[in-house]
Design an enzyme around this catalytic site. Structure first.
Site, mmCIF file in Angstrom:
data_model
loop_
_atom_site.group_PDB
_atom_site.id
_atom_site.type_symbol
_atom_site.label_atom_id
_atom_site.label_comp_id
_atom_site.label_asym_id
_atom_site.label_seq_id
_atom_site.Cartn_x
_atom_site.Cartn_y
_atom_site.Cartn_z
ATOM 1 C CB THR A 7 -0.907 0.001 1.256
ATOM 2 O OG1 THR A 7 -1.517 1.270 1.389
ATOM 3 C CG2 THR A 7 -0.115 -0.267 2.525
ATOM 4 C CG ASP A 8 -1.216 4.949 -0.912
ATOM 5 O OD1 ASP A 8 -1.745 4.287 0.012
ATOM 6 O OD2 ASP A 8 -1.842 5.813 -1.559
ATOM 7 C CD GLU A 9 -3.307 3.576 4.550
ATOM 8 O OE1 GLU A 9 -3.050 3.506 5.757
ATOM 9 O OE2 GLU A 9 -4.454 3.602 4.084
ATOM 10 C CE LYS B 293 -0.054 -4.618 2.963
ATOM 11 N NZ LYS B 293 -0.462 -5.970 2.453
ATOM 12 C CE1 TYR C 29 -3.378 -2.640 5.675
ATOM 13 C CE2 TYR C 29 -3.272 -0.284 5.195
ATOM 14 C CZ TYR C 29 -3.320 -1.593 4.762
ATOM 15 O OH TYR C 29 -3.321 -1.879 3.409
HETATM 16 P P1 NAD Z 1 -9.857 -7.186 2.277
HETATM 17 O O1 NAD Z 1 -9.844 -6.901 3.729
HETATM 18 O O2 NAD Z 1 -11.084 -6.886 1.476
HETATM 19 O O3 NAD Z 1 -9.514 -8.726 2.016
HETATM 20 C C1 NAD Z 1 -8.523 -9.394 2.723
HETATM 21 C C2 NAD Z 1 -8.689 -10.899 2.476
HETATM 22 O O4 NAD Z 1 -7.626 -11.577 3.169
HETATM 23 C C3 NAD Z 1 -10.005 -11.468 3.028
HETATM 24 O O5 NAD Z 1 -10.568 -12.352 2.078
HETATM 25 C C4 NAD Z 1 -9.582 -12.230 4.279
HETATM 26 O O6 NAD Z 1 -10.415 -13.349 4.574
HETATM 27 C C5 NAD Z 1 -8.172 -12.684 3.888
HETATM 28 N N1 NAD Z 1 -7.338 -12.943 5.058
HETATM 29 C C6 NAD Z 1 -7.149 -12.149 6.131
HETATM 30 N N2 NAD Z 1 -6.314 -12.737 7.007
HETATM 31 C C7 NAD Z 1 -5.954 -13.926 6.459
HETATM 32 C C8 NAD Z 1 -5.097 -14.979 6.871
HETATM 33 N N3 NAD Z 1 -4.460 -14.933 8.040
HETATM 34 N N4 NAD Z 1 -4.937 -16.051 6.050
HETATM 35 C C9 NAD Z 1 -5.588 -16.114 4.857
HETATM 36 N N5 NAD Z 1 -6.430 -15.141 4.430
HETATM 37 C C10 NAD Z 1 -6.603 -14.062 5.216
HETATM 38 O O7 NAD Z 1 -8.587 -6.418 1.695
HETATM 39 P P2 NAD Z 1 -8.367 -5.697 0.286
HETATM 40 O O8 NAD Z 1 -8.870 -4.312 0.362
HETATM 41 O O9 NAD Z 1 -8.846 -6.594 -0.774
HETATM 42 O O10 NAD Z 1 -6.774 -5.629 0.247
HETATM 43 C C11 NAD Z 1 -6.009 -6.699 -0.306
HETATM 44 C C12 NAD Z 1 -4.544 -6.331 -0.234
HETATM 45 O O11 NAD Z 1 -4.286 -5.134 -0.943
HETATM 46 C C13 NAD Z 1 -4.047 -6.079 1.203
HETATM 47 O O12 NAD Z 1 -2.765 -6.643 1.314
HETATM 48 C C14 NAD Z 1 -3.987 -4.563 1.303
HETATM 49 O O13 NAD Z 1 -2.989 -4.189 2.208
HETATM 50 C C15 NAD Z 1 -3.636 -4.185 -0.108
HETATM 51 N N6 NAD Z 1 -4.091 -2.853 -0.560
HETATM 52 C C16 NAD Z 1 -5.399 -2.499 -0.422
HETATM 53 C C17 NAD Z 1 -5.824 -1.268 -0.936
HETATM 54 C C18 NAD Z 1 -7.262 -0.827 -0.842
HETATM 55 O O14 NAD Z 1 -7.575 0.301 -1.202
HETATM 56 N N7 NAD Z 1 -8.184 -1.667 -0.399
HETATM 57 C C19 NAD Z 1 -4.903 -0.398 -1.553
HETATM 58 C C20 NAD Z 1 -3.571 -0.810 -1.652
HETATM 59 C C21 NAD Z 1 -3.176 -2.045 -1.170
HETATM 60 O O1 DAU Z 2 -4.191 4.018 0.546
HETATM 61 C C1 DAU Z 2 -4.427 2.650 0.414
HETATM 62 C C2 DAU Z 2 -5.260 2.165 1.573
HETATM 63 O O2 DAU Z 2 -6.596 2.602 1.327
HETATM 64 C C3 DAU Z 2 -5.237 0.652 1.750
HETATM 65 O O3 DAU Z 2 -3.924 0.252 2.042
HETATM 66 C C4 DAU Z 2 -6.200 0.210 2.864
HETATM 67 O O4 DAU Z 2 -6.235 -1.196 2.948
HETATM 68 C C5 DAU Z 2 -7.577 0.727 2.510
HETATM 69 O O5 DAU Z 2 -8.487 0.401 3.543
HETATM 70 C C6 DAU Z 2 -7.555 2.239 2.293
HETATM 71 O O6 DAU Z 2 -7.286 2.926 3.543
HETATM 72 P P1 DAU Z 2 -8.042 4.285 3.944
HETATM 73 O O7 DAU Z 2 -7.972 4.463 5.398
HETATM 74 O O8 DAU Z 2 -7.576 5.422 3.085
HETATM 75 O O9 DAU Z 2 -9.536 3.903 3.449
HETATM 76 P P2 DAU Z 2 -10.981 4.126 4.098
HETATM 77 O O10 DAU Z 2 -11.974 3.772 3.044
HETATM 78 O O11 DAU Z 2 -11.090 3.492 5.434
HETATM 79 O O12 DAU Z 2 -11.024 5.692 4.292
HETATM 80 C C7 DAU Z 2 -10.849 6.581 3.201
HETATM 81 C C8 DAU Z 2 -10.830 7.987 3.763
HETATM 82 O O13 DAU Z 2 -12.139 8.297 4.242
HETATM 83 C C9 DAU Z 2 -9.900 8.168 4.939
HETATM 84 O O14 DAU Z 2 -9.314 9.463 4.886
HETATM 85 C C10 DAU Z 2 -10.806 8.059 6.157
HETATM 86 C C11 DAU Z 2 -12.108 8.628 5.637
HETATM 87 N N1 DAU Z 2 -13.341 8.062 6.240
HETATM 88 C C12 DAU Z 2 -13.484 6.704 6.282
HETATM 89 C C13 DAU Z 2 -14.597 6.127 6.854
HETATM 90 C C14 DAU Z 2 -14.741 4.630 6.910
HETATM 91 C C15 DAU Z 2 -14.336 8.903 6.743
HETATM 92 O O15 DAU Z 2 -14.203 10.144 6.679
HETATM 93 N N2 DAU Z 2 -15.442 8.334 7.297
HETATM 94 C C16 DAU Z 2 -15.612 6.984 7.380
HETATM 95 O O16 DAU Z 2 -16.654 6.537 7.942
#
Ligand code: NAD
Ligand code: DAU
Length: 353
Positions: free
Chosen positions: A136-138, A166, A162
């Protein structure tokens, strides 16, 4: 070094990005074989993959990435040449309430996969392999309003449990290349949106709450900025990296699409006014709530490296992507209602007390 993936092990494939990846891949490469491993935590949903169950090229394994023996068995049994690692605890807010699971899965779990890959691929002489770690970019921390976007050489400055978990996993992946010679690559992507995203994340939460006429919670002043990318464009980038990326390299993936939270929520409200008129503008539901502790102010990705080296370009515009997404949640109401009716409601009470 080019790589031709033939048999994939995909972790976390019942989650948001992983399930989209599997659909994307099976569509693009119907001749390849995919083994999916997922622990089905609260965020994992087998329903996301149900349409693939009859496909002979697809195998679902219910297991934890911490189970190194099981992963070794799968790598050997199916002669896997490519491991794509999505599995993680992924929600920043949950990492604030309970960081333990994040360190366990994201750090120890990633190490467990690396140990298995080392044993089966390196110790047993399988040189044709690739371990791709999805990050992730985080990990780069937060940006001031005018700072340049994150490049791959930015210092790691993670601010939430988190992000720290990562960041740690990225370092461990790197060490397995430098110390043992595992063929690793890493991608660091910005915020994804699209179908199958768990409704604890901002965009699906706002769509679902609009449909139910519930408050739309905005943390703090709503001026935090995120760089949004349609999920298939993330997966296209991963595909390019697995095939053509340089070993031991990190690639940032992003769409050059920065939005303040309040603006994106307002935009969704306007789309909902169009698709689902409610008598009053949906933006009246916007409610400012207490800020997320340690809330990063701005993320922005500089994707020049993957664009220049691998010819990457996002295909979805934000205008079309966000419309598709709103439409998907309206068409799949049962999908997210089943989630929201379950134990997820306890989380809402805890986070938005
Ligand atoms: P998600 O939470 O929707 O899905 C995570 C999946 O991993 C789920 O199916 C869960 O059951 C599985 N899981 C969790 N713990 C596990 C374990 N111990 N063993 C096996 N499976 C397990 O997450 P996502 O949003 O799809 O993110 C997927 C990946 O991409 C993550 O590594 C996250 O850090 C990365 N990522 C997410 C975003 C985003 O915006 N969502 C952006 C950049 C990177
Ligand atoms: O940047 C990549 C990341 O993006 C991934 O690595 C994470 O897995 C993914 O969950 C996401 O993280 P964020 O914290 O940016 O996503 P989230 O959707 O939780 O929140 C997006 C923005 O909105 C953040 O600034 C927090 C804000 N927010 C979120 C929720 C859930 C609110 O203002 N209100 C809310 O109720």
């Amino acid at each position: 070094m080019k790589h031709t993936p033939d048999i994939l092990l995909v972790t976390g494939a019942a989650g948001f990005i992983g399930s989209n990846f599997v659909h994307y891949w099976m569509n693009a490469y119907p001749d390849s074989k995919i083994i999916v491993l997922d622990a089905l935590t609260y965020a994992g949903n087998k329903e996301n993959l149900v349409s693939l169950e009859q496909n002979k090229s697809f195998t679902f394994v219910h297991a934890d990435i911490l189970d190194t023996d099981k992963v070794e068995f799968l790598l050997r049994e199916y002669n896997v040449d490519t491991l794509v690692h999505f599995a993680a605890e992924s929600h920043v807010d949950r990492s604030i309430h309970g960081p333990d699971a994040f360190f366990k899965t994201n750090i120890e779990g990633t190490h467990s996969l690396l140990k298995a890959a080392k044993k089966v691929w390196l110790d047993e002489g399988k040189t044709n392999h690739r371990f791709h770690h999805v990050s992730t970019d985080e990990v780069y921390g937060t940006l001031t309003p005018d700072a340049p976007a994150f490049t791959e050489t930015n210092q790691y400055l993670p601010n939430s449990p988190y992000a720290a978990s990562k960041a740690s996993s990225d370092h461990i992946v790197r060490s397995y290349h430098h110390t043992y010679g595992l063929n690793t690559t890493i991608s660091n992507c910005s915020n994804n949106y699209g179908p199958y995203q768990f409704p604890e994340k901002l965009i699906p939460l706002v769509i679902a709450n609009c449909l139910d006429g519930k408050a739309l919670p905005i943390y703090g002043d709503g001026q935090q900025i995120r760089d949004w990318l349609f999920v298939d464009d993330h997966n296209r980038g991963i595909d390019l990296i697995i095939r053509n990326g340089q070993i031991d390299n990190t690639y940032n993936i992003g769409g050059n699409n920065e939005w303040a939270n309040i603006d994106i929520v307002t935009l969704i409200c306007e789309l909902m006014d169009e698709y689902h008129p409610a008598g009053a503008p949906h933006k009246q539901l916007i409610t400012y709530v207490k800020d997320r502790p340690g809330h990063d102010r701005r993320y922005a990705i500089n994707a020049s490296k993957i664009m220049n080296e691998l010819g990457y370009a996002p295909q979805e515009t934000f205008e079309t992507g966000i419309r598709k997404t709103v439409q998907w949640y309206m068409d799949h109401e049962q999908w997210w209602r089943r989630i929201m009716d379950g134990s997820y409601t306890n989380w809402l009470d805890k986070n938005y007390e």
